[in-house]
Design a protein around this motif. Sequence first.
Motif, PDB file in Angstrom:
ATOM      1  N   PHE A  83      43.996 -19.046 -11.909  1.00  0.00           N
ATOM      2  CA  PHE A  83      43.077 -19.531 -10.881  1.00  0.00           C
ATOM      3  C   PHE A  83      41.749 -18.776 -10.790  1.00  0.00           C
ATOM      4  O   PHE A  83      40.768 -19.311 -10.319  1.00  0.00           O
ATOM      5  CB  PHE A  83      43.756 -19.554  -9.498  1.00  0.00           C
ATOM      6  CG  PHE A  83      44.368 -18.241  -9.089  1.00  0.00           C
ATOM      7  CD1 PHE A  83      43.582 -17.165  -8.724  1.00  0.00           C
ATOM      8  CD2 PHE A  83      45.744 -18.082  -9.072  1.00  0.00           C
ATOM      9  CE1 PHE A  83      44.144 -15.951  -8.350  1.00  0.00           C
ATOM     10  CE2 PHE A  83      46.327 -16.867  -8.693  1.00  0.00           C
ATOM     11  CZ  PHE A  83      45.512 -15.799  -8.332  1.00  0.00           C
TER      12      PHE A  83
ATOM     13  N   PRO B 178      39.267 -17.791 -12.872  1.00  0.00           N
ATOM     14  CA  PRO B 178      38.038 -18.381 -13.435  1.00  0.00           C
ATOM     15  C   PRO B 178      37.571 -19.602 -12.638  1.00  0.00           C
ATOM     16  O   PRO B 178      36.369 -19.879 -12.559  1.00  0.00           O
ATOM     17  CB  PRO B 178      38.453 -18.782 -14.853  1.00  0.00           C
ATOM     18  CG  PRO B 178      39.642 -17.928 -15.176  1.00  0.00           C
ATOM     19  CD  PRO B 178      40.368 -17.777 -13.859  1.00  0.00           C
ATOM     20  N   ARG B 179      38.526 -20.314 -12.040  1.00  0.00           N
ATOM     21  CA  ARG B 179      38.155 -21.465 -11.218  1.00  0.00           C
ATOM     22  C   ARG B 179      37.400 -20.996  -9.973  1.00  0.00           C
ATOM     23  O   ARG B 179      36.393 -21.591  -9.578  1.00  0.00           O
ATOM     24  CB  ARG B 179      39.419 -22.261 -10.841  1.00  0.00           C
ATOM     25  CG  ARG B 179      39.128 -23.576 -10.145  1.00  0.00           C
ATOM     26  CD  ARG B 179      40.397 -24.378  -9.878  1.00  0.00           C
ATOM     27  NE  ARG B 179      40.071 -25.622  -9.211  1.00  0.00           N
ATOM     28  CZ  ARG B 179      40.221 -26.821  -9.758  1.00  0.00           C
ATOM     29  NH1 ARG B 179      40.723 -26.957 -10.957  1.00  0.00           N
ATOM     30  NH2 ARG B 179      39.876 -27.903  -9.088  1.00  0.00           N
TER      31      ARG B 179
ATOM     32  N   ALA C 103      35.672 -18.265  -9.817  1.00  0.00           N
ATOM     33  CA  ALA C 103      34.366 -17.805 -10.304  1.00  0.00           C
ATOM     34  C   ALA C 103      33.408 -18.984 -10.461  1.00  0.00           C
ATOM     35  O   ALA C 103      32.253 -18.927 -10.016  1.00  0.00           O
ATOM     36  CB  ALA C 103      34.533 -17.070 -11.638  1.00  0.00           C
ATOM     37  N   ALA C 104      33.887 -20.068 -11.083  1.00  0.00           N
ATOM     38  CA  ALA C 104      33.020 -21.229 -11.305  1.00  0.00           C
ATOM     39  C   ALA C 104      32.549 -21.816  -9.981  1.00  0.00           C
ATOM     40  O   ALA C 104      31.393 -22.219  -9.839  1.00  0.00           O
ATOM     41  CB  ALA C 104      33.757 -22.289 -12.127  1.00  0.00           C
ATOM     42  N   LYS C 105      33.457 -21.848  -8.998  1.00  0.00           N
ATOM     43  CA  LYS C 105      33.088 -22.402  -7.685  1.00  0.00           C
ATOM     44  C   LYS C 105      32.012 -21.557  -7.004  1.00  0.00           C
ATOM     45  O   LYS C 105      31.245 -22.059  -6.186  1.00  0.00           O
ATOM     46  CB  LYS C 105      34.324 -22.465  -6.776  1.00  0.00           C
ATOM     47  CG  LYS C 105      35.306 -23.553  -7.176  1.00  0.00           C
ATOM     48  CD  LYS C 105      34.764 -24.902  -6.779  1.00  0.00           C
ATOM     49  CE  LYS C 105      35.813 -25.986  -6.941  1.00  0.00           C
ATOM     50  NZ  LYS C 105      35.192 -27.324  -6.829  1.00  0.00           N
TER      51      LYS C 105
ATOM     52  N   ASP D 274      29.789 -19.979  -8.765  1.00  0.00           N
ATOM     53  CA  ASP D 274      28.736 -19.909  -9.777  1.00  0.00           C
ATOM     54  C   ASP D 274      28.555 -18.478 -10.275  1.00  0.00           C
ATOM     55  O   ASP D 274      27.438 -18.002 -10.472  1.00  0.00           O
ATOM     56  CB  ASP D 274      27.419 -20.489  -9.249  1.00  0.00           C
ATOM     57  CG  ASP D 274      26.449 -20.829 -10.392  1.00  0.00           C
ATOM     58  OD1 ASP D 274      26.933 -21.058 -11.528  1.00  0.00           O
ATOM     59  OD2 ASP D 274      25.234 -20.859 -10.145  1.00  0.00           O
ATOM     60  N   MET D 275      29.684 -17.799 -10.450  1.00  0.00           N
ATOM     61  CA  MET D 275      29.666 -16.421 -10.935  1.00  0.00           C
ATOM     62  C   MET D 275      30.428 -16.329 -12.256  1.00  0.00           C
ATOM     63  O   MET D 275      31.329 -17.111 -12.515  1.00  0.00           O
ATOM     64  CB  MET D 275      30.354 -15.490  -9.917  1.00  0.00           C
ATOM     65  CG  MET D 275      29.595 -15.311  -8.615  1.00  0.00           C
ATOM     66  SD  MET D 275      28.073 -14.409  -8.878  1.00  0.00           S
ATOM     67  CE  MET D 275      27.030 -15.172  -7.643  1.00  0.00           C
ATOM     68  N   ALA D 276      30.069 -15.331 -13.049  1.00  0.00           N
ATOM     69  CA  ALA D 276      30.806 -15.058 -14.278  1.00  0.00           C
ATOM     70  C   ALA D 276      32.090 -14.318 -13.929  1.00  0.00           C
ATOM     71  O   ALA D 276      32.212 -13.735 -12.854  1.00  0.00           O
ATOM     72  CB  ALA D 276      29.963 -14.209 -15.215  1.00  0.00           C
ATOM     73  N   GLN D 277      33.037 -14.355 -14.859  1.00  0.00           N
ATOM     74  CA  GLN D 277      34.218 -13.505 -14.706  1.00  0.00           C
ATOM     75  C   GLN D 277      34.253 -12.532 -15.885  1.00  0.00           C
ATOM     76  O   GLN D 277      33.995 -12.909 -17.018  1.00  0.00           O
ATOM     77  CB  GLN D 277      35.495 -14.346 -14.706  1.00  0.00           C
ATOM     78  CG  GLN D 277      36.752 -13.478 -14.720  1.00  0.00           C
ATOM     79  CD  GLN D 277      38.042 -14.279 -14.753  1.00  0.00           C
ATOM     80  OE1 GLN D 277      38.298 -15.089 -13.866  1.00  0.00           O
ATOM     81  NE2 GLN D 277      38.849 -14.069 -15.775  1.00  0.00           N
ATOM     82  N   VAL D 278      34.621 -11.291 -15.602  1.00  0.00           N
ATOM     83  CA  VAL D 278      34.856 -10.321 -16.668  1.00  0.00           C
ATOM     84  C   VAL D 278      36.373 -10.239 -16.839  1.00  0.00           C
ATOM     85  O   VAL D 278      37.082  -9.859 -15.914  1.00  0.00           O
ATOM     86  CB  VAL D 278      34.269  -8.938 -16.305  1.00  0.00           C
ATOM     87  CG1 VAL D 278      34.484  -7.956 -17.455  1.00  0.00           C
ATOM     88  CG2 VAL D 278      32.780  -9.051 -15.979  1.00  0.00           C
TER      89      VAL D 278
END
Lengths: 254, 315
Positions: B100, B102-103, B105-107, B109-113
């Motif tokens: 969940f 990365p989802r 993060a996308a919501k 509008d951020m990157a994930q490390v």
Amino acid sequence: MRVFVGVKRAVDYAAKVRIQADKKAVDISNVKMAINPFCEIAVEEAVRLKEKKVAEEVVAVSIGPKQAQEVIRQALAMGADRGIHVTTDMRVDQELQPLAVAKIMAALTGEHDPSAWLLGKQAIDDDSNQVAQMLAGLLDWPQATFASEVEVSEDKKSATVTREIDGGLQTIEVPLPAVISADLRLNEPRYATLPNIMKAKKKKIDTVDAASLGVDLAGQIEVLEVSEPATREAGSKVEDVDALLAKLKADGLL
Amino acid sequence: ASTLIIAEPGAGVASPGTLSAVTAAKAIGGSVDVFIAGKDAAADAEALAKVDGVARVFKADNEALANGIAEDMTAAILACQEANKYSHIMTPASNYGKNFLPRVAAKLDMAQVSDVMAIEGEDTFLRPMYAGNAIARVKATGAVKIMTVRATGFDKASPEGGSAAVEDAPAFESAGKSAFKSEEMVKSDRPELESASVVVSGGRGIKSEENFELMFKLADKLDAAVGASRAAVDAGFCSNDMQVGQTGKIVAPDLYIAVGISGAIQHLAGMKDSKTIVCINKDEEAPIFGVSDYGLVADLFKAVPELTEKLPARS
């Protein structure tokens, strides 16, 4: 239904990677490249959906430099119907990052209206494991990650997906359209036969410039340095089981 | 800085991965809050409240979240973020959180490390690429740093000594998209791969599913978890959840015994941080010897039963 499948061109899984002299990236100038193994599994699953008459059309999408066409051709030889090549000169292992890839895919979705995206769970270059989840979030579609089994309902309105979770398997039902990411166990990809490789040469690949899609391609992750991991020194060989036991006892491990 | 950790369900305890994440969050500095959902959220929350360094625990005792459905987890985490405006959101890098986060993060509008293995500052982290053959030092430039953290990179925080407040997590609206059908957990009396102090792993050299019994017997004598190489999994010798490697589990036990494993790059990526590595392989040229502290060139079908026999019984 129309199924979109992502195919990334990445370093071959058996290739040894080296770091560039400037320590800014991995040196990919003379390394064998191939379709990312998880993407290959996704293509196989999409093609099987077509063979089962569940999918009418399978479209292989790759984002990258002109050589990305090689992996689209491979997907076409496996049985995909047509390809879309989104062109960019950004390095797909660190400059073009998962959020931008998901945004590109979301833009294509609006234009082509697929019922599902099938993606590999992870690419073996940046090892991020993010794009499928991000794409589903951007589209507000349900997601089924780490799939080991996919079954589309007869009315094609939903899919029952078995997922690999920590310590076992979980089965969920996702209404379509949805994003599904493939894990290792989903299937064993076929080898493309020579006649199919020949046929694939006649299939159509549309080209789109990534910059033309109105998507922010800049990443929020700045790579400061890429270095080699600490190397582990090889120890010694032991003569027999007794010698091994003696060593482990001396180290306090038993 | 202020960090929200999305805890793994722990069946009444703070999971080892979550304890490592707490250490990672402390390295960032600032406050550390924890969000817990799942079937045992109430009991887990009590345990998490005692973890040293945790300020608040948000308990999401909610039917929709019991099975970790990504759409609902995302909505719940976003509600928590909306209310508290964290600078960092992290979760252990296991399948639970990878599903969940990365989802989320996308919501935003951020990157994930992904797979952070070390923290060098509020925005600078180390993460592996190319199966751990390259280590990237990265700077996250987004307003909210979102990351999954590798349990093997951080010591476990003490599960005692804390006295965090437990609160109900902010309300959210269920997305109502995916529906849970069933779950089938692999039952085992052996320790979990990712937290075991001893791991024995079998590879292609084991030759069959039946022969894998050798590994189970060895494991029982050592109170070890049993792993496998991708080659052994692909050959159908054992189940996929036993896979150690780039695409499987990452382990770093005190003792790792590789049996009949050649040492492909993708396997080494999953175990080369183990404290002591032992290998048993009849091919003395196998790359696994290059990373092993003790290598035994032998026929595993003779050496493993002998080793099992001669090991002292664990009390």
